[in-house]
Design a protein around this motif. Structure first.
Motif, mmCIF file in Angstrom:
data_model
loop_
_atom_site.group_PDB
_atom_site.id
_atom_site.type_symbol
_atom_site.label_atom_id
_atom_site.label_comp_id
_atom_site.label_asym_id
_atom_site.label_seq_id
_atom_site.Cartn_x
_atom_site.Cartn_y
_atom_site.Cartn_z
ATOM 1 N N ALA A 21 42.224 45.393 43.156
ATOM 2 C CA ALA A 21 41.302 45.334 42.013
ATOM 3 C C ALA A 21 41.923 45.978 40.779
ATOM 4 O O ALA A 21 41.697 45.525 39.644
ATOM 5 N N ALA A 22 42.720 47.041 40.983
ATOM 6 C CA ALA A 22 43.330 47.724 39.840
ATOM 7 C C ALA A 22 44.349 46.830 39.139
ATOM 8 O O ALA A 22 44.431 46.808 37.905
ATOM 9 N N VAL A 23 45.145 46.093 39.907
ATOM 10 C CA VAL A 23 46.117 45.181 39.301
ATOM 11 C C VAL A 23 45.398 44.089 38.514
ATOM 12 O O VAL A 23 45.755 43.775 37.366
ATOM 13 N N VAL A 24 44.367 43.492 39.129
ATOM 14 C CA VAL A 24 43.614 42.436 38.442
ATOM 15 C C VAL A 24 42.945 42.981 37.181
ATOM 16 O O VAL A 24 42.988 42.348 36.114
ATOM 17 N N ALA A 25 42.337 44.169 37.280
ATOM 18 C CA ALA A 25 41.669 44.762 36.118
ATOM 19 C C ALA A 25 42.658 45.046 34.996
ATOM 20 O O ALA A 25 42.371 44.816 33.813
ATOM 21 N N LEU A 26 43.849 45.541 35.364
ATOM 22 C CA LEU A 26 44.856 45.841 34.349
ATOM 23 C C LEU A 26 45.334 44.560 33.670
ATOM 24 O O LEU A 26 45.482 44.515 32.442
ATOM 25 N N VAL A 28 43.734 41.596 33.422
ATOM 26 C CA VAL A 28 42.684 40.880 32.686
ATOM 27 C C VAL A 28 42.093 41.733 31.570
ATOM 28 O O VAL A 28 42.037 41.309 30.406
ATOM 29 N N TYR A 29 41.662 42.953 31.916
ATOM 30 C CA TYR A 29 40.943 43.767 30.935
ATOM 31 C C TYR A 29 41.874 44.647 30.109
ATOM 32 O O TYR A 29 41.595 44.925 28.938
ATOM 33 N N GLY A 30 42.970 45.081 30.715
ATOM 34 C CA GLY A 30 43.888 45.940 29.982
ATOM 35 C C GLY A 30 44.857 45.179 29.107
ATOM 36 O O GLY A 30 45.102 45.565 27.958
ATOM 37 N N TRP A 31 45.415 44.081 29.641
ATOM 38 C CA TRP A 31 46.456 43.357 28.922
ATOM 39 C C TRP A 31 46.034 41.966 28.474
ATOM 40 O O TRP A 31 46.834 41.218 27.928
ATOM 41 N N GLY A 32 44.784 41.591 28.715
ATOM 42 C CA GLY A 32 44.248 40.335 28.201
ATOM 43 C C GLY A 32 44.867 39.072 28.775
ATOM 44 O O GLY A 32 44.897 38.033 28.114
ATOM 45 N N GLN A 33 45.340 39.140 30.008
ATOM 46 C CA GLN A 33 45.943 37.963 30.632
ATOM 47 C C GLN A 33 44.865 37.033 31.191
ATOM 48 O O GLN A 33 43.742 37.459 31.471
ATOM 49 N N GLY A 34 45.238 35.746 31.368
ATOM 50 C CA GLY A 34 44.285 34.754 31.832
ATOM 51 C C GLY A 34 44.659 34.152 33.169
ATOM 52 O O GLY A 34 45.387 34.755 33.968
ATOM 53 N N PRO A 35 44.180 32.925 33.434
ATOM 54 C CA PRO A 35 44.364 32.285 34.750
ATOM 55 C C PRO A 35 45.815 32.103 35.162
ATOM 56 O O PRO A 35 46.134 32.178 36.350
ATOM 57 N N VAL A 36 46.704 31.846 34.195
ATOM 58 C CA VAL A 36 48.106 31.589 34.550
ATOM 59 C C VAL A 36 48.718 32.819 35.214
ATOM 60 O O VAL A 36 49.368 32.727 36.274
ATOM 61 N N MET A 37 48.527 33.983 34.613
ATOM 62 C CA MET A 37 49.103 35.194 35.177
ATOM 63 C C MET A 37 48.426 35.594 36.489
ATOM 64 O O MET A 37 49.070 36.165 37.377
ATOM 65 N N LEU A 38 47.145 35.285 36.627
ATOM 66 C CA LEU A 38 46.491 35.550 37.896
ATOM 67 C C LEU A 38 47.058 34.646 38.993
ATOM 68 O O LEU A 38 47.185 35.066 40.152
ATOM 69 N N ALA A 39 47.405 33.420 38.630
ATOM 70 C CA ALA A 39 48.041 32.520 39.595
ATOM 71 C C ALA A 39 49.429 33.038 39.974
ATOM 72 O O ALA A 39 49.825 32.995 41.147
ATOM 73 N N VAL A 40 50.180 33.553 38.984
ATOM 74 C CA VAL A 40 51.496 34.129 39.263
ATOM 75 C C VAL A 40 51.340 35.356 40.162
ATOM 76 O O VAL A 40 52.145 35.584 41.077
ATOM 77 N N PHE A 41 50.299 36.149 39.923
ATOM 78 C CA PHE A 41 50.017 37.310 40.768
ATOM 79 C C PHE A 41 49.783 36.879 42.214
ATOM 80 O O PHE A 41 50.312 37.488 43.156
ATOM 81 N N TRP A 90 55.229 41.114 33.232
ATOM 82 C CA TRP A 90 56.223 40.534 34.127
ATOM 83 C C TRP A 90 56.892 41.585 34.999
ATOM 84 O O TRP A 90 57.225 41.322 36.162
ATOM 85 N N VAL A 91 57.067 42.780 34.449
ATOM 86 C CA VAL A 91 57.633 43.862 35.270
ATOM 87 C C VAL A 91 56.664 44.231 36.387
ATOM 88 O O VAL A 91 57.060 44.418 37.552
ATOM 89 N N LEU A 92 55.371 44.329 36.055
ATOM 90 C CA LEU A 92 54.370 44.645 37.072
ATOM 91 C C LEU A 92 54.349 43.582 38.167
ATOM 92 O O LEU A 92 54.343 43.898 39.364
ATOM 93 N N LEU A 93 54.353 42.308 37.772
ATOM 94 C CA LEU A 93 54.330 41.239 38.761
ATOM 95 C C LEU A 93 55.616 41.223 39.578
ATOM 96 O O LEU A 93 55.601 40.897 40.778
ATOM 97 N N PRO A 153 41.749 55.646 35.601
ATOM 98 C CA PRO A 153 42.468 54.484 35.061
ATOM 99 C C PRO A 153 43.274 53.807 36.172
ATOM 100 O O PRO A 153 43.521 54.404 37.235
ATOM 101 N N ALA A 154 43.691 52.576 35.937
ATOM 102 C CA ALA A 154 44.438 51.823 36.948
ATOM 103 C C ALA A 154 45.685 52.579 37.391
ATOM 104 O O ALA A 154 46.049 52.570 38.576
ATOM 105 N N GLN A 155 46.337 53.262 36.458
ATOM 106 C CA GLN A 155 47.568 53.982 36.797
ATOM 107 C C GLN A 155 47.316 55.067 37.847
ATOM 108 O O GLN A 155 48.154 55.296 38.729
ATOM 109 N N SER A 156 46.179 55.737 37.771
ATOM 110 C CA SER A 156 45.857 56.770 38.759
ATOM 111 C C SER A 156 45.592 56.157 40.127
ATOM 112 O O SER A 156 45.941 56.741 41.167
ATOM 113 N N VAL A 157 44.974 54.972 40.141
ATOM 114 C CA VAL A 157 44.756 54.267 41.408
ATOM 115 C C VAL A 157 46.093 53.924 42.048
ATOM 116 O O VAL A 157 46.280 54.052 43.264
#
Length: 391
Positions: A21-26, A28-41, A90-93, A153-157
């Motif tokens: 959930a932390a990766v998805v939240a970061l 979508v909500y932190g970096w404003g990514q959409g469906p494409v990056m979620l598919a790459v995830f 991209w580094v996170l993924l 925050p996601a980083q602490s998780v």
């Protein structure tokens, strides 16, 4: 020592899912990514088991198992800690992919350790226990991770999750595994050794049937797994009811795993086949009910999903028991990794096909298709296993 291995697998399995959930939240909500990056995830989570796992399994079969278990958990801890210090998508993924590659070696090593430390008559019990741990982590991990996001925050998780993998590595230091006697030819090339796992499925008819069954079963599940929310909505249930339905399915899977470990070990193929037929019937009945526009009460809906989840466990636990019984100790990691690669590859196409069926003919049609496939699969597997020529 089997108990200590199971104890170590609790934080190890939870670490796989706690920061989902932390990766998805970061993203979508932190970096404003959409469906494409979620598919790459999603691909970064899945592809390591297809393209890297069978290769690393060659090393797992030759290395001391306790060392592999320790190194993989330590590696997962370091990769997860790194999540907290990157600000680039991209580094996170990429780190998610790297952690998946490390994990693709941990799972075969765990299975090899179970085989090496568990009496044959208790393999079914061991597989049921480990499936229950894994199932619990899939249910509770994302939920706990999501709850932590309300305070951290996601980083602490990420840091907390990395500490879980580190804790698992420390527990593993106390696991004692008998030394294995290597019987594979040392003159073989690395490519030939990496294909040894697939060769075992060609050699053993029983293994081959079990793998075809499992890959087909996963394909059938994932035709409709992602559409449960739409099915619940079609019955008039709200988001809260959908959350309860996921919990019911997960609880059914947990109880089914524990039960399957106790009673499916003696007749694993028969248990798999009958579970597929009963799960298919339950799925088909739910689908037909929705197609006819009939009402269903929430408790009945939850009970049906719990039953489907339990039947799913009865299909998955016996497969691993069969592999444990059939695979030679010097190549069991490669057998498990090869089977995992086949299963994951099959799974990847199922959600797209299920979505296409739902778009064309309605959501219940995807459930009906999956249910019919499970019934046919169970019947065909039972007939194939009863043929006189068996391995």
């Amino acid at each position: 020592m089997p108990r200590r291995l199971a104890l170590a697998c609790v934080p190890a399995d939870f670490s796989d899912w706690l920061d989902y959930a932390a990766v998805v939240a970061l993203l979508v909500y932190g970096w404003g990514q959409g469906p494409v990056m979620l598919a790459v995830f999603a691909l970064a989570l899945s592809l390591p088991y297809v393209i890297v796992g069978p290769l690393l399994a060659v090393l797992v079969d030759r290395a001391p198992l306790r060392g592999v278990l320790f190194a993989t958990n330590l590696g997962r801890a370091l990769a997860t800690f790194a999540f907290a210090f990157t600000g680039d998508t991209w580094v996170l993924l990429g780190l998610v992919f790297v952690r998946g590659c490390i994990d693709s070696a941990f799972t075969p090593a765990r299975q090899a350790t179970i085989q090496a430390t568990t009496p044959t008559e208790l393999l079914g019990h061991a597989q049921g226990l480990h499936q229950a741990i894994n199932q619990t982590s899939k249910i509770a991990g994302p939920a706990v991770g999501g709850a932590l996001l309300a305070f951290w925050p996601a980083q602490s998780v990420f840091l907390f999750n990395g500490a879980l993998s580190l804790f698992a590595a420390i527990i593993i230091l106390g696991v004692s595994v008998p030394e294995r006697v290597a019987t594979s030819s040392t003159t073989q090339t690395f490519a030939m050794r990496s294909m040894a796992g697939f060769a075992e499925f060609r050699r053993s008819r029983r293994l081959r049937i079990a793998l075809i069954f499992s890959a087909s079963a996963y394909f059938s599940f994932f035709l409709y797994d992602a559409l449960i929310a739409l099915l619940a909505e079609g019955f008039g249930f709200d988001a809260t009811a959908f959350g309860l339905s996921i919990s019911a399915s997960g609880l059914g899977g947990l109880l089914g795993a524990l039960l399957a470990g106790r009673i499916a070990g003696n007749h694993p193929m028969r248990s798999m086949s009958l579970a597929a037929v009963t799960s298919g019937l339950a799925t088909g009945i739910i689908a037909i009910t929705a197609m006819l526009g009939l009402a269903i009460q929430l408790p009945a809906f939850l009970l049906a999903l719990g039953f489907m989840g339990g039947a799913t466990a009865f299909m998955l636990v016996p497969y691993r028991t069969i592999v444990q019984a059939e695979a030679p100790p010097d190549r069991i990691a490669r057998v498990f990794a090869s089977g995992e690669a086949v299963i994951v590859t099959t799974m990847l196409s199922a959600p797209l096909i299920g979505s296409a069926i739902a778009t064309r003919w309605g959501t219940p049609s995807a459930f009906f298709t999956g249910g019919v496939l499970l019934i046919l699969l169970g019947g065909a597997t039972l007939l194939a296993h009863r043929r006189p020529a068996q391995s």
